[in-house]
Design a protein around this motif. Structure first.
Motif, PDB file in Angstrom:
ATOM      1  N   VAL A  44       0.849  -1.201   0.000  1.00 41.19           N
ATOM      2  CA  VAL A  44       0.000   0.000   0.000  1.00 41.19           C
ATOM      3  C   VAL A  44       0.880   1.245   0.000  1.00 41.19           C
ATOM      4  CG1 VAL A  44      -1.651   1.356   1.360  1.00 41.19           C
ATOM      5  CG2 VAL A  44      -2.008  -1.102   1.061  1.00 41.19           C
ATOM      6  N   GLU A  45       1.896   1.253   0.850  1.00 44.18           N
ATOM      7  CA  GLU A  45       2.801   2.400   0.910  1.00 44.18           C
ATOM      8  C   GLU A  45       3.512   2.608  -0.429  1.00 44.18           C
ATOM      9  OE1 GLU A  45       5.931   4.178   4.062  1.00 44.18           O
ATOM     10  OE2 GLU A  45       6.222   2.063   3.565  1.00 44.18           O
ATOM     11  N   ARG A  46       3.973   1.516  -1.040  1.00 45.34           N
ATOM     12  CA  ARG A  46       4.652   1.601  -2.332  1.00 45.34           C
ATOM     13  C   ARG A  46       3.732   2.192  -3.391  1.00 45.34           C
ATOM     14  NH1 ARG A  46       4.924  -0.779  -6.987  1.00 45.34           N
ATOM     15  NH2 ARG A  46       3.467  -2.446  -6.513  1.00 45.34           N
ATOM     16  N   ARG A  47       2.494   1.712  -3.422  1.00 49.61           N
ATOM     17  CA  ARG A  47       1.541   2.203  -4.421  1.00 49.61           C
ATOM     18  C   ARG A  47       1.205   3.681  -4.205  1.00 49.61           C
ATOM     19  NH1 ARG A  47      -2.880  -2.550  -5.563  1.00 49.61           N
ATOM     20  NH2 ARG A  47      -1.388  -4.196  -6.055  1.00 49.61           N
ATOM     21  N   LEU A  48       1.068   4.095  -2.956  1.00 47.71           N
ATOM     22  CA  LEU A  48       0.786   5.507  -2.668  1.00 47.71           C
ATOM     23  C   LEU A  48       1.940   6.397  -3.129  1.00 47.71           C
ATOM     24  CD1 LEU A  48      -0.809   5.233   0.881  1.00 47.71           C
ATOM     25  CD2 LEU A  48      -1.979   5.930  -1.219  1.00 47.71           C
ATOM     26  N   ARG A  49       3.165   5.941  -2.894  1.00 47.52           N
ATOM     27  CA  ARG A  49       4.336   6.732  -3.295  1.00 47.52           C
ATOM     28  C   ARG A  49       4.506   6.741  -4.809  1.00 47.52           C
ATOM     29  NH1 ARG A  49       8.747   7.090   1.206  1.00 47.52           N
ATOM     30  NH2 ARG A  49       7.430   6.653   2.972  1.00 47.52           N
ATOM     31  N   GLU A  50       4.317   5.582  -5.447  1.00 47.58           N
ATOM     32  CA  GLU A  50       4.479   5.491  -6.899  1.00 47.58           C
ATOM     33  C   GLU A  50       3.520   6.423  -7.623  1.00 47.58           C
ATOM     34  OE1 GLU A  50       4.003   1.557  -8.402  1.00 47.58           O
ATOM     35  OE2 GLU A  50       6.080   1.017  -8.017  1.00 47.58           O
ATOM     36  N   ARG A  51       2.343   6.513  -7.111  1.00 47.12           N
ATOM     37  CA  ARG A  51       1.336   7.332  -7.775  1.00 47.12           C
ATOM     38  C   ARG A  51       1.397   8.791  -7.336  1.00 47.12           C
ATOM     39  NH1 ARG A  51       0.037   2.330  -7.788  1.00 47.12           N
ATOM     40  NH2 ARG A  51      -1.236   1.367  -9.389  1.00 47.12           N
ATOM     41  N   GLY A  52       2.355   9.104  -6.479  1.00 48.14           N
ATOM     42  CA  GLY A  52       2.548  10.483  -6.063  1.00 48.14           C
ATOM     43  C   GLY A  52       1.340  11.054  -5.327  1.00 48.14           C
ATOM     44  N   CYS A  53       0.693  10.237  -4.522  1.00 48.92           N
ATOM     45  CA  CYS A  53      -0.484  10.683  -3.781  1.00 48.92           C
ATOM     46  C   CYS A  53      -0.094  11.801  -2.819  1.00 48.92           C
ATOM     47  CB  CYS A  53      -1.099   9.518  -3.008  1.00 48.92           C
ATOM     48  SG  CYS A  53      -2.596   9.956  -2.109  1.00 48.92           S
ATOM     49  N   THR A  54      -0.738  12.959  -2.967  1.00 47.79           N
ATOM     50  CA  THR A  54      -0.464  14.089  -2.086  1.00 47.79           C
ATOM     51  C   THR A  54      -1.663  14.403  -1.192  1.00 47.79           C
ATOM     52  OG1 THR A  54      -1.203  15.632  -3.785  1.00 47.79           O
ATOM     53  CG2 THR A  54       1.168  15.144  -3.681  1.00 47.79           C
ATOM     54  N   ARG A  55      -2.720  13.649  -1.370  1.00 46.74           N
ATOM     55  CA  ARG A  55      -3.947  13.836  -0.592  1.00 46.74           C
ATOM     56  C   ARG A  55      -3.682  13.551   0.883  1.00 46.74           C
ATOM     57  NH1 ARG A  55      -7.563   9.880  -3.150  1.00 46.74           N
ATOM     58  NH2 ARG A  55      -7.290  11.317  -4.834  1.00 46.74           N
ATOM     59  N   SER A  56      -4.167  14.405   1.755  1.00 47.64           N
ATOM     60  CA  SER A  56      -4.039  14.173   3.195  1.00 47.64           C
ATOM     61  C   SER A  56      -5.123  13.191   3.610  1.00 47.64           C
ATOM     62  CB  SER A  56      -4.181  15.485   3.965  1.00 47.64           C
ATOM     63  OG  SER A  56      -3.078  16.298   3.726  1.00 47.64           O
ATOM     64  N   ILE A  57      -4.744  11.934   3.677  1.00 50.11           N
ATOM     65  CA  ILE A  57      -5.687  10.863   3.981  1.00 50.11           C
ATOM     66  C   ILE A  57      -4.975   9.846   4.865  1.00 50.11           C
ATOM     67  CG2 ILE A  57      -5.093   9.580   1.884  1.00 50.11           C
ATOM     68  CD1 ILE A  57      -8.035   8.770   1.689  1.00 50.11           C
TER      69      ILE A  57
END
Length: 117
Positions: A44-57
Motif C-alpha cells: 500500500v505504501e509503495r503504491r501511494l508513493r508510486e502514484r505520487g499521492c499528495t492527498r491528506s488521507i
C-alpha cells in the motif's frame, strides 16, 4: 541512505500534521492476524508513493476483522483481513466485505474514487 532519511522525515512531518500527504497505519499483529499485514502495508505504501499521492488521507491496514475495525476508527479508509475475506473500512465504519484476493484492488479503487465519496 539519505533517501530513506528524507522519506522518514516526511513521514514524521505527516504524522505530526505538519505536512500533507497520505499517512499509513497498521496493526502490530497478534495471534488473530489472518493476512500478511507487513507485506500488504508495504505494498500500500509503495503504491501511494508510486502514484505520487499528495492527498491528506489516513489509510489503515489491520490484520483481523475482530479488532481491525475498531483500531481503524480514526482512519479515513482501511482494510482488515479475515480468513479468506476482508473488510473495507471507510470513515471508521465497515463499508463492505470482499474476498481476500481483492483487498488491495478494492482499497486501490476506493482511493482512486475518494473525491466521489
Amino acid at each position: 541512505d539519505p533517501v530513506e532519511e528524507v522519506d522518514a522525515g516526511l513521514d514524521i512531518l505527516r504524522a505530526l500534521g505538519l505536512r500533507g500527504g497520505p499517512r499509513l497505519v497498521s496493526c502490530p499483529t497478534c495471534g488473530r492476524t489472518n493476512i500478511d499485514v507487513a507485506g500488504i502495508a508495504n505494498e500500500v505504501e509503495r503504491r501511494l508513493r508510486e502514484r505520487g499521492c499528495t492527498r491528506s488521507i489516513k489509510v489503515a491496514v489491520m490484520g483481523c476483522v475482530v479488532n481491525g475495525p475498531g483500531e481503524a476508527k480514526e482512519a479515513d479508509i482501511g482494510i482488515a483481513g479475515g480468513i479468506g475475506e476482508g473488510l473495507i473500512i471507510k470513515h471508521g465504519e465497515v463499508y463492505k466485505k470482499v474476498p481476500e484476493s481483492e483487498l488491495l484492488e478494492s482499497l486501490r479503487y476506493e482511493l482512486l474514487h475518494w473525491n466521489e465519496n
